[in-house]
Design an enzyme around this catalytic site. Structure first.
Site, PDB file in Angstrom:
ATOM      1  N   LYS A 117      -2.234   0.288   5.498  1.00  0.00           N
ATOM      2  CA  LYS A 117      -1.690   1.031   4.358  1.00  0.00           C
ATOM      3  C   LYS A 117      -2.659   1.009   3.178  1.00  0.00           C
ATOM      4  O   LYS A 117      -2.869   2.023   2.514  1.00  0.00           O
ATOM      5  CB  LYS A 117      -0.323   0.471   3.953  1.00  0.00           C
ATOM      6  CG  LYS A 117       0.773   0.849   4.945  1.00  0.00           C
ATOM      7  CD  LYS A 117       2.120   0.291   4.535  1.00  0.00           C
ATOM      8  CE  LYS A 117       3.202   0.737   5.515  1.00  0.00           C
ATOM      9  NZ  LYS A 117       4.488   0.093   5.268  1.00  0.00           N
ATOM     10  N   LYS A 195      -1.034   8.076  15.069  1.00  0.00           N
ATOM     11  CA  LYS A 195       0.401   7.775  15.034  1.00  0.00           C
ATOM     12  C   LYS A 195       1.107   8.733  14.072  1.00  0.00           C
ATOM     13  O   LYS A 195       0.602   8.968  12.963  1.00  0.00           O
ATOM     14  CB  LYS A 195       0.584   6.320  14.557  1.00  0.00           C
ATOM     15  CG  LYS A 195       2.025   5.878  14.486  1.00  0.00           C
ATOM     16  CD  LYS A 195       2.184   4.558  13.743  1.00  0.00           C
ATOM     17  CE  LYS A 195       2.854   4.763  12.410  1.00  0.00           C
ATOM     18  NZ  LYS A 195       3.357   3.581  11.750  1.00  0.00           N
ATOM     19  N   LYS A 198       4.551   9.705   7.981  1.00  0.00           N
ATOM     20  CA  LYS A 198       4.640  10.473   6.738  1.00  0.00           C
ATOM     21  C   LYS A 198       3.332  10.352   5.953  1.00  0.00           C
ATOM     22  O   LYS A 198       2.819  11.328   5.413  1.00  0.00           O
ATOM     23  CB  LYS A 198       5.808   9.901   5.916  1.00  0.00           C
ATOM     24  CG  LYS A 198       6.231  10.773   4.789  1.00  0.00           C
ATOM     25  CD  LYS A 198       7.138  11.879   5.289  1.00  0.00           C
ATOM     26  CE  LYS A 198       7.175  13.019   4.316  1.00  0.00           C
ATOM     27  NZ  LYS A 198       7.683  14.248   4.903  1.00  0.00           N
TER      28      LYS A 198
HETATM   29  P1  AMP Z   1       9.714   3.371   8.915  1.00  0.00           P
HETATM   30  O1  AMP Z   1       9.885   4.784   8.514  1.00  0.00           O
HETATM   31  O2  AMP Z   1       8.328   2.859   8.751  1.00  0.00           O
HETATM   32  O3  AMP Z   1      10.759   2.502   8.293  1.00  0.00           O
HETATM   33  O4  AMP Z   1       9.970   3.336  10.486  1.00  0.00           O
HETATM   34  C1  AMP Z   1      11.256   3.431  11.027  1.00  0.00           C
HETATM   35  C2  AMP Z   1      11.225   3.195  12.506  1.00  0.00           C
HETATM   36  O5  AMP Z   1      10.541   4.284  13.131  1.00  0.00           O
HETATM   37  C3  AMP Z   1      10.500   1.912  12.918  1.00  0.00           C
HETATM   38  O6  AMP Z   1      11.229   1.305  13.972  1.00  0.00           O
HETATM   39  C4  AMP Z   1       9.168   2.403  13.407  1.00  0.00           C
HETATM   40  O7  AMP Z   1       8.638   1.558  14.397  1.00  0.00           O
HETATM   41  C5  AMP Z   1       9.531   3.769  13.991  1.00  0.00           C
HETATM   42  N1  AMP Z   1       8.386   4.686  13.965  1.00  0.00           N
HETATM   43  C6  AMP Z   1       7.813   5.239  12.863  1.00  0.00           C
HETATM   44  N2  AMP Z   1       6.764   6.043  13.213  1.00  0.00           N
HETATM   45  C7  AMP Z   1       6.694   5.995  14.567  1.00  0.00           C
HETATM   46  C8  AMP Z   1       5.844   6.619  15.562  1.00  0.00           C
HETATM   47  N3  AMP Z   1       4.877   7.470  15.210  1.00  0.00           N
HETATM   48  N4  AMP Z   1       6.061   6.325  16.855  1.00  0.00           N
HETATM   49  C9  AMP Z   1       7.067   5.492  17.224  1.00  0.00           C
HETATM   50  N5  AMP Z   1       7.906   4.883  16.360  1.00  0.00           N
HETATM   51  C10 AMP Z   1       7.735   5.120  15.056  1.00  0.00           C
END
Ligand code: AMP
Length: 339
Positions: A117, A195, A198
């Protein structure tokens, strides 16, 4: 709760840092919704965590509502899962402090997500650095057993295990040691093959539709293999996304076309676009309906928050006692019970 004492407790959260995308769905939400029938499910909207990147108050509030609507439209059932906002449980940051006092700084220095990040230009605040401690507090305060997440979060769950063990060894055995659980969409690629995230600006949103969706799918990066040449499906971003939304038979058929040649990436993108619409189309109307009734989602979150907070307070009574802190003053505990 005594009769449910042996059920597995699932806990997971999603940050309200923008509209949810296919990575969130296939890495997290899909399994969250399936698991609500398999044990006790606690799912929260991680608005404290989102503050590490979202500092526009209106955007944070709006994204929190959007995440709630997305989950509910996609099938989260509040009669089965406890669904709530992280900030409705102020005991979580209290536990994060307690955990940070038994956690070596070196553990956090090794967090790859923090380094990624910062490399992407996100301000290296104390909040961003301590993010894994807050996450550990979220998991441990509900004494959760299993955390369904995408691959990017696995290191954080390992750190949570270390923190739980450190607390248990320093004071007494209060926390079960949780495990992560990965699903098929553990790492969903974005439009550019990195990956989907956002912060990389490479997402396809779950509820995107029409021309916006078409433009995004058509912009997925592919190599320059000519149309007539055979192609390796396993090296293609379009195929990686297709396999998440199509049936096993359709995936095998598409792989055959790639290998045979004479099948262009444009054709693959059109097939992907159709499948995304077929997969999420049925939920779009439900989401629009829920958006017209904001009191419903608010009521679900308020009730979920009260249930989660009662659990958190029961844990914090044990933690405070074990650590030599006095009980929470009655006025604060009473206010939570009334809420
Ligand atoms: P976050 O938005 O970072 O809180 O992520 C929420 C959930 O989505 C977490 O369990 C992440 O591991 C999953 N996640 C976010 N981006 C990806 C991605 N590109 N592939 C798989 N899982 C994801």
């Amino acid at each position: 709760m005594a009769d449910q004492g042996k059920r597995v407790r699932f806990l997971s959260g999603v940050q309200p840092s923008g509209r949810l995308h296919l990575g969130n769905y296939f890495g997290a939400l899909k399994q969250h919704i399936a698991l609500q029938d398999e044990g006790e499910a606690f799912y929260f909207i991680a608005n404290y965590h989102a503050m590490t990147t979202v500092q526009d108050p209106k955007a944070l509030a709006q994204a929190t509502v959007d995440v709630a609507l997305d989950y509910l439209a996609l099938g989260l059932d509040p009669r089965k899962a406890v669904f709530f906002r992280q900030s409705d449980v102020p005991e979580v940051p209290e536990l994060a402090w307690v955990l940070s006092c038994v956690t070596g700084k070196g553990l956090l220095d090794r967090a790859t997500s923090y380094k990624d990040k910062v490399a992407r230009g996100i301000t290296p605040s104390m909040g961003l650095y301590a993010y894994p401690v807050l996450m550990a507090a979220d998991i441990l305060i509900y004494r959760s057993n299993v955390v369904p997440v995408g691959e990017d979060q696995v290191q954080h769950i390992e750190m949570t295990r270390d923190m739980a063990a450190a607390f248990n060894a320093t004071y007494r055995e209060i926390f079960p040691i949780p495990a992560h659980r990965l699903d098929a969409g553990a790492k969903v690629p974005g439009l550019d093959g990195q990956k989907m995230s956002k912060s990389y600006g490479n997402t396809i949103e779950i509820f995107e539709e029409g021309n916006d969706l078409r433009k995004k799918v058509m912009s997925i990066v592919t190599d320059s293999t000519p149309l007539e040449a055979p192609k390796d499906p396993d090296k293609c971003n379009v195929f990686a996304l297709y396999r998440l939304v199509a049936s096993a038979g359709e995936v095998a058929e598409m792989a055959g076309r790639y290998r045979a040649g004479g099948f262009g990436y444009g054709d693959a993108k059109k097939a992907l676009l159709e499948k995304i619409s077929a997969c999420f189309g049925p939920f779009r109307e439900e989401r629009k309906r829920l958006a017209r009734e904001p009191a419903y989602a608010e009521g679900v979150l308020a009730e979920g928050g009260a249930r989660a907070r009662a659990e958190a307070q029961a844990t914090m009574r044990l933690v405070r006692e074990a650590a030599g802190l006095p009980p929470m003053p009655a006025a604060a505990a009473g206010a939570a019970r009334r809420g």
